[in-house]
Motif scaffolding. Structure first.
Motif, PDB file in Angstrom:
ATOM      1  N   ALA A 151      24.814 -27.597 -22.569  1.00  0.00           N
ATOM      2  CA  ALA A 151      25.307 -28.890 -23.059  1.00  0.00           C
ATOM      3  C   ALA A 151      26.825 -28.974 -22.888  1.00  0.00           C
ATOM      4  N   PRO A 152      27.367 -30.167 -22.740  1.00  0.00           N
ATOM      5  CA  PRO A 152      28.803 -30.355 -22.452  1.00  0.00           C
ATOM      6  C   PRO A 152      29.784 -29.718 -23.433  1.00  0.00           C
ATOM      7  N   PRO A 153      29.429 -29.501 -24.703  1.00  0.00           N
ATOM      8  CA  PRO A 153      30.439 -28.833 -25.537  1.00  0.00           C
ATOM      9  C   PRO A 153      30.826 -27.451 -25.039  1.00  0.00           C
ATOM     10  N   MET A 154      29.960 -26.801 -24.265  1.00  0.00           N
ATOM     11  CA  MET A 154      30.264 -25.471 -23.758  1.00  0.00           C
ATOM     12  C   MET A 154      31.242 -25.581 -22.580  1.00  0.00           C
ATOM     13  N   PRO A 155      32.409 -24.946 -22.671  1.00  0.00           N
ATOM     14  CA  PRO A 155      33.465 -25.147 -21.663  1.00  0.00           C
ATOM     15  C   PRO A 155      33.331 -24.303 -20.405  1.00  0.00           C
ATOM     16  N   TRP A 156      32.118 -24.152 -19.904  1.00  0.00           N
ATOM     17  CA  TRP A 156      31.952 -23.347 -18.693  1.00  0.00           C
ATOM     18  C   TRP A 156      32.703 -23.919 -17.480  1.00  0.00           C
ATOM     19  N   PRO A 157      32.911 -25.253 -17.359  1.00  0.00           N
ATOM     20  CA  PRO A 157      33.679 -25.718 -16.194  1.00  0.00           C
ATOM     21  C   PRO A 157      35.088 -25.133 -16.127  1.00  0.00           C
ATOM     22  N   SER A 158      35.649 -24.768 -17.287  1.00  0.00           N
ATOM     23  CA  SER A 158      36.949 -24.096 -17.300  1.00  0.00           C
ATOM     24  C   SER A 158      36.774 -22.597 -17.117  1.00  0.00           C
ATOM     25  N   TRP A 159      35.825 -22.024 -17.827  1.00  0.00           N
ATOM     26  CA  TRP A 159      35.660 -20.576 -17.817  1.00  0.00           C
ATOM     27  C   TRP A 159      35.162 -20.031 -16.483  1.00  0.00           C
ATOM     28  N   ARG A 160      34.494 -20.858 -15.692  1.00  0.00           N
ATOM     29  CA  ARG A 160      34.010 -20.386 -14.386  1.00  0.00           C
ATOM     30  C   ARG A 160      35.153 -19.900 -13.508  1.00  0.00           C
ATOM     31  N   HIS A 161      36.377 -20.323 -13.826  1.00  0.00           N
ATOM     32  CA  HIS A 161      37.536 -19.923 -13.023  1.00  0.00           C
ATOM     33  C   HIS A 161      38.061 -18.539 -13.403  1.00  0.00           C
ATOM     34  N   MET A 162      37.503 -17.918 -14.437  1.00  0.00           N
ATOM     35  CA  MET A 162      37.897 -16.543 -14.741  1.00  0.00           C
ATOM     36  C   MET A 162      37.424 -15.620 -13.624  1.00  0.00           C
ATOM     37  N   PRO A 163      38.119 -14.514 -13.407  1.00  0.00           N
ATOM     38  CA  PRO A 163      37.657 -13.532 -12.422  1.00  0.00           C
ATOM     39  C   PRO A 163      36.277 -12.991 -12.804  1.00  0.00           C
ATOM     40  N   ASP A 164      35.526 -12.548 -11.810  1.00  0.00           N
ATOM     41  CA  ASP A 164      34.193 -11.994 -12.070  1.00  0.00           C
ATOM     42  C   ASP A 164      34.222 -10.927 -13.157  1.00  0.00           C
ATOM     43  N   GLN A 165      35.223 -10.029 -13.084  1.00  0.00           N
ATOM     44  CA  GLN A 165      35.238  -8.914 -14.031  1.00  0.00           C
ATOM     45  C   GLN A 165      35.431  -9.386 -15.465  1.00  0.00           C
ATOM     46  N   ASP A 166      36.133 -10.497 -15.653  1.00  0.00           N
ATOM     47  CA  ASP A 166      36.305 -11.016 -17.010  1.00  0.00           C
ATOM     48  C   ASP A 166      35.014 -11.623 -17.547  1.00  0.00           C
ATOM     49  N   LEU A 167      34.283 -12.339 -16.705  1.00  0.00           N
ATOM     50  CA  LEU A 167      33.002 -12.889 -17.147  1.00  0.00           C
ATOM     51  C   LEU A 167      32.018 -11.767 -17.459  1.00  0.00           C
ATOM     52  N   ARG A 168      32.042 -10.721 -16.660  1.00  0.00           N
ATOM     53  CA  ARG A 168      31.162  -9.577 -16.932  1.00  0.00           C
ATOM     54  C   ARG A 168      31.571  -8.869 -18.222  1.00  0.00           C
ATOM     55  N   ALA A 169      32.867  -8.850 -18.498  1.00  0.00           N
ATOM     56  CA  ALA A 169      33.344  -8.225 -19.732  1.00  0.00           C
ATOM     57  C   ALA A 169      32.870  -9.003 -20.955  1.00  0.00           C
ATOM     58  N   ILE A 170      32.887 -10.321 -20.879  1.00  0.00           N
ATOM     59  CA  ILE A 170      32.376 -11.132 -21.990  1.00  0.00           C
ATOM     60  C   ILE A 170      30.901 -10.823 -22.216  1.00  0.00           C
ATOM     61  N   ALA A 171      30.122 -10.761 -21.135  1.00  0.00           N
ATOM     62  CA  ALA A 171      28.702 -10.443 -21.270  1.00  0.00           C
ATOM     63  C   ALA A 171      28.511  -9.064 -21.889  1.00  0.00           C
ATOM     64  N   ALA A 172      29.340  -8.097 -21.479  1.00  0.00           N
ATOM     65  CA  ALA A 172      29.233  -6.743 -22.017  1.00  0.00           C
ATOM     66  C   ALA A 172      29.528  -6.723 -23.512  1.00  0.00           C
ATOM     67  N   TYR A 173      30.567  -7.445 -23.942  1.00  0.00           N
ATOM     68  CA  TYR A 173      30.893  -7.477 -25.370  1.00  0.00           C
ATOM     69  C   TYR A 173      29.776  -8.125 -26.178  1.00  0.00           C
ATOM     70  N   LEU A 174      29.278  -9.245 -25.714  1.00  0.00           N
ATOM     71  CA  LEU A 174      28.227  -9.947 -26.466  1.00  0.00           C
ATOM     72  C   LEU A 174      26.949  -9.115 -26.545  1.00  0.00           C
ATOM     73  N   LYS A 175      26.649  -8.355 -25.519  1.00  0.00           N
ATOM     74  CA  LYS A 175      25.418  -7.556 -25.499  1.00  0.00           C
ATOM     75  C   LYS A 175      25.570  -6.204 -26.184  1.00  0.00           C
ATOM     76  N   HIS A 176      26.774  -5.624 -26.129  1.00  0.00           N
ATOM     77  CA  HIS A 176      26.939  -4.249 -26.577  1.00  0.00           C
ATOM     78  C   HIS A 176      27.988  -4.048 -27.667  1.00  0.00           C
ATOM     79  N   GLY A 177      28.792  -5.072 -27.957  1.00  0.00           N
ATOM     80  CA  GLY A 177      29.850  -4.908 -28.939  1.00  0.00           C
ATOM     81  C   GLY A 177      29.651  -5.679 -30.222  1.00  0.00           C
ATOM     82  N   VAL A 178      28.600  -6.498 -30.278  1.00  0.00           N
ATOM     83  CA  VAL A 178      28.335  -7.336 -31.443  1.00  0.00           C
ATOM     84  C   VAL A 178      27.001  -6.933 -32.065  1.00  0.00           C
ATOM     85  N   LYS A 179      26.943  -6.896 -33.383  1.00  0.00           N
ATOM     86  CA  LYS A 179      25.685  -6.591 -34.058  1.00  0.00           C
ATOM     87  C   LYS A 179      24.753  -7.800 -34.016  1.00  0.00           C
ATOM     88  N   PRO A 180      23.450  -7.566 -33.836  1.00  0.00           N
ATOM     89  CA  PRO A 180      22.509  -8.681 -33.799  1.00  0.00           C
ATOM     90  C   PRO A 180      22.345  -9.336 -35.163  1.00  0.00           C
TER      91      PRO A 180
END
Length: 411
Positions: A151-180
């Motif tokens: 949905a449009p509230p999610m700012p992916w049109p801006s975030w898509r411009h981050m380098p690949d490694q930064d997007l992968r780092a966000i995924a790593a934190y959400l999957k492995h650094g946050v408690k469920p």
């Protein structure tokens, strides 16, 4: 979906309070490292992801004042004022998702590549296969023929411009650094085309971004300023969605890039009138002209004043060009009676960027953007210039709580 008005989700941390506002904020990155074991994500990547999640204001929508606060990234709960986590886009209600790795209600059921694809291409993980995507064109390079977008509230049109490694780092934190956290969030509503008509290059710009310099930018004279610093500042400005409010959306080649509002329709309402246009008090916030025009933009300020605005939230016009070493009024050259930026400006998130990135932003704005003459009226403000909204209780601490907090996992 309209280019600008329908995406005015960018300051969801501003909500109606008992008197006026409550400002939600995420605190800063710290350098404590998580323990790594087995298939645990790389330590540095998890910490880099945490840094990015905080400075990009994920908690402003998805929950939590800082990583130590209740509800950190757990999504819409129905307990907060609806303006915080339930966003209306025309007739549709959209809800901030649960970003914790809960297997049933959060991101635990999705792979890191599906999260990456959501951030780079705006594709809903639950409706997109776990495959490498190499094109943004439907039907090509594993991009779905009929995509289901976030949905449009999610700012992916801006975030898509981050380098690949930064997007992968966000995924790593959400999957492995946050408690469920078990918290089921209602599905967001949307049109039959799942927002595809609003995600055209004309509406959100191109990926990759237009090459520097565009017609709105200027190549600094040789030796006058560090070009790499200018380019880094440009990168940060684009991926932090400055153009969403200040003009040009996510596209440096677009008309009005960073030149500020030109119409009352682009202003923000702050206070009870956010929910009821007839309610009072009602403050109007007007995103400034960020081009280096000497009369109407930031050309009259120094790099130091721009840095202080981003780190401490201080209005450049009312703050001397001095090094500030404290955020306590009257200490370390912090003004005794500070004049803060309007609450729609997300400095309380951006203050957690590294010094180098804040200096780079100042450098790009002052030396990499063409000056545009566009007078923007001052934003409205209460007598205390928002000081009551910028307390530690409301915007968190600087720097942030040490990793891992009660909401995070270090191994």
């Amino acid at each position: 979906m309209k280019n600008r008005s329908s995406r005015r989700w960018l300051r969801p941390a501003v909500a109606v309070g008992a008197i006026g506002l409550t400002v939600g904020v995420v605190a800063a990155f710290t350098r404590a490292a998580p323990a790594a074991s087995g298939d645990q994500a790389d330590q540095a990547m998890v910490l880099r992801g945490r840094q990015l999640v905080m400075e990009h204001a994920c908690g402003g929508c998805h929950g939590g004042v800082d990583p130590a606060s209740d509800g950190w990234l757990a999504g819409y709960t129905g307990k907060d004022p609806p303006e915080l986590q339930d966003f209306r886009i025309g007739p549709f209600h959209t809800y901030a998702r649960n970003l914790t790795p809960d297997d049933v209600t959060g991101l635990g059921r999705f792979s890191e590549r599906q999260i990456f694809n959501a951030l780079r291409y705006g594709l809903r993980p639950g409706d997109t296969p776990d495959v490498e995507i190499t094109s943004g064109t439907p039907g090509q390079g594993n991009f779905p023929e009929h995509p289901t977008y976030l949905a449009p509230p999610m700012p992916w049109p801006s975030w898509r411009h981050m380098p690949d490694q930064d997007l992968r780092a966000i995924a790593a934190y959400l999957k492995h650094g946050v408690k469920p956290v078990r918290n089921r969030v209602p599905d967001s509503e949307g049109p039959p085309d799942f927002w595809a008509s609003g995600y055209t290059p004309e509406a959100i710009g191109t990926y990759p971004a237009a090459a520097f310099p565009t017609e709105n930018e200027v190549m600094p004279a040789a030796g006058s300023v560090d070009l790499q610093k200018v380019l880094r500042g440009r990168q940060v400005v684009i991926e932090h969605a400055c153009g969403e409010c200040h003009g040009g959306m996510d596209n440096p080649a677009a008309k009005g890039w960073l030149a500020g509002v030109t119409s009352p329709a682009q202003e923000f309402r702050v206070g009870p009138c956010l929910a009821d246009s007839t309610a009072t008090p009602c403050f109007h916030a007007r995103p400034r002209n960020l081009s280096p025009d000497d009369a109407t933009g930031i050309g009259r300020y120094t790099d130091r004043q721009v840095f202080n605005a981003l780190r401490f939230g201080l209005s450049p016009r009312h703050t001397p060009a001095v090094e500030i070493t404290s955020s306590a009024p009257g200490r370390g050259r912090f003004p005794q009676r500070p004049t803060y930026l309007s609450v729609v400006m997300p400095w309380q998130f951006w203050r957690h960027m590294p010094d180098a990135d804040l200096w780079a932003v100042a450098t790009y704005l002052r030396y990499g953007v063409k000056p545009v003459s566009n007078h923007v009226d001052d934003s409205d403000a209460p007598p205390d210039s928002w000081a009551s909204e910028y307390t530690v209780e409301k915007i968190g601490t600087y720097p942030a709580p040490t990793f891992p907090t009660k909401n995070e996992t270090g191994g």
